[in-house]
Design a protein around this motif. Structure first.
Motif, PDB file in Angstrom:
ATOM      1  N   VAL A 172       1.052  50.341  18.194  1.00  0.00           N
ATOM      2  CA  VAL A 172       0.922  51.644  17.560  1.00  0.00           C
ATOM      3  C   VAL A 172       0.907  52.696  18.657  1.00  0.00           C
ATOM      4  O   VAL A 172      -0.010  52.732  19.485  1.00  0.00           O
ATOM      5  N   GLY A 173       1.939  53.505  18.678  1.00  0.00           N
ATOM      6  CA  GLY A 173       2.021  54.582  19.650  1.00  0.00           C
ATOM      7  C   GLY A 173       2.017  54.129  21.094  1.00  0.00           C
ATOM      8  O   GLY A 173       1.628  54.882  21.983  1.00  0.00           O
ATOM      9  N   ASP A 174       2.406  52.906  21.369  1.00  0.00           N
ATOM     10  CA  ASP A 174       2.431  52.350  22.724  1.00  0.00           C
ATOM     11  C   ASP A 174       1.057  52.298  23.375  1.00  0.00           C
ATOM     12  O   ASP A 174       0.939  52.038  24.577  1.00  0.00           O
ATOM     13  N   ARG A 175       0.006  52.541  22.587  1.00  0.00           N
ATOM     14  CA  ARG A 175      -1.354  52.530  23.144  1.00  0.00           C
ATOM     15  C   ARG A 175      -2.202  51.396  22.586  1.00  0.00           C
ATOM     16  O   ARG A 175      -3.179  51.005  23.202  1.00  0.00           O
ATOM     17  N   CYS A 176      -1.843  50.923  21.408  1.00  0.00           N
ATOM     18  CA  CYS A 176      -2.674  49.937  20.726  1.00  0.00           C
ATOM     19  C   CYS A 176      -1.810  48.767  20.274  1.00  0.00           C
ATOM     20  O   CYS A 176      -0.736  48.966  19.714  1.00  0.00           O
ATOM     21  N   MET A 177      -2.295  47.572  20.524  1.00  0.00           N
ATOM     22  CA  MET A 177      -1.618  46.369  20.050  1.00  0.00           C
ATOM     23  C   MET A 177      -2.544  45.631  19.096  1.00  0.00           C
ATOM     24  O   MET A 177      -3.728  45.455  19.375  1.00  0.00           O
ATOM     25  N   VAL A 178      -2.006  45.242  17.953  1.00  0.00           N
ATOM     26  CA  VAL A 178      -2.738  44.408  17.001  1.00  0.00           C
ATOM     27  C   VAL A 178      -2.028  43.068  16.956  1.00  0.00           C
ATOM     28  O   VAL A 178      -0.848  42.994  16.609  1.00  0.00           O
ATOM     29  N   ARG A 179      -2.747  42.014  17.317  1.00  0.00           N
ATOM     30  CA  ARG A 179      -2.127  40.705  17.425  1.00  0.00           C
ATOM     31  C   ARG A 179      -3.081  39.625  16.944  1.00  0.00           C
ATOM     32  O   ARG A 179      -4.286  39.856  16.784  1.00  0.00           O
TER      33      ARG A 179
END
Length: 277
Positions: free
Chosen positions: A93-100
């Motif tokens: 998300v927005g190159d700032r947050c990763m959800v994995r």
């Protein structure tokens, strides 16, 4: 004794936005989990919760612009984690947050969130969750008290905490979501987040600087007056879970309760809106 589920295999053409609308309506009809695929979506409902009219009155099934067919079969409870592992891909998300998921490799991002979704909602893939994550990234949460209402997997509460929030409460009426949130809070080393099972009746006497609510339109319209009472001065209310066509009704209810529209995000007819008091 193993739980028995019914699996509905929906073939959808064209896929969007029909698949998203179908999932939203099925969720309200009692279906517990969904796996999207290249042809549509698999939807699961407990046999004991099923009835012959479960698909009656679904708007999307009668819409002339979409062709939706389905078959169903009975299945015993399966390894849901294995199903998610086959179909759940990491997002940023927005190159700032990763959800994995735990089985994905991490990358160098500011906020790395690990979610074991199981049968709960809120992986970041759906437009509503993704937009709520965007709002959290764009706004100041430092030291603020936060409520994540209808928390699902707890992903919004977790990002709010990682963004510097002080106290964070996460509430969901569904036991599976409540338990899943507890697991994900521990997995992301956010022990300060308090999770509760219940509905808006738990909010009596509570006050927050920020309220996040990604729930369906009808529940939001019912609970907006409660959210307004729970907001501190200069509070912020972020809502999603509804379509652009519902914005007037949502904003009217907010305005009647002293909340003013400030900003909206939109993706594929779904929207997420910020209100302030």
């Amino acid at each position: 004794m193993a739980l028995v589920y019914l699996e509905y295999d929906f073939k959808v053409n064209p896929l969007q936005p029909a698949t998203d609308i179908l999932i939203a309506e099925l969720g309200e009809a009692g279906f517990e989990s969904f796996v999207e695929n290249d042809s549509g979506v698999l939807a699961y409902i407990l046999k004991e919760e099923w009835n012959e009219g479960v698909l009656d009155d679904l708007f999307i099934l009668e819409h002339p612009d979409f062709e939706i067919t389905w078959t169903s079969k009975e299945i015993e409870q399966q390894n849901w984690n294995a199903e998610w592992e086959k179909n759940f891909h990491p997002i940023t998300v927005g190159d700032r947050c990763m959800v994995r998921a735990p089985f994905h490799k991490s990358i160098d991002v500011e906020y790395d969130i690990v979610i074991e979704p199981k049968m709960s909602f809120g992986t970041g893939h759906h437009e509503t969750t993704h937009m709520m994550l965007e709002h959290i990234l764009e706004n100041d949460f430092e030291g603020k008290s936060v409520l994540d209402m209808g928390c699902g997997t707890g992903v919004l509460a977790i990002l709010a905490k990682k963004r510097g929030a002080g106290s964070v409460d996460a509430i969901d009426i569904d036991e599976w979501c409540f338990l899943n949130t507890l697991e994900n809070v521990e997995r992301n080393n956010c022990p300060e987040i308090q999770a509760f099972q219940g509905d808006s009746s738990l909010l009596k006497g509570k006050k927050y600087d920020v309220i996040l609510a990604n729930i369906n339109r009808n529940i939001l319209l019912e609970d907006i007056p409660i959210y307004a009472l729970c907001l501190n001065s200069n509070g912020q209310l972020f809502l999603s879970g509804f379509y652009l066509d519902d914005l007037d009704a949502i904003s009217s209810k907010c305005k009647a309760n002293g909340l003013e529209f400030e900003k909206k995000l939109e993706k594929n007819r779904w929207i997420s809106v910020k209100y302030v008091n």
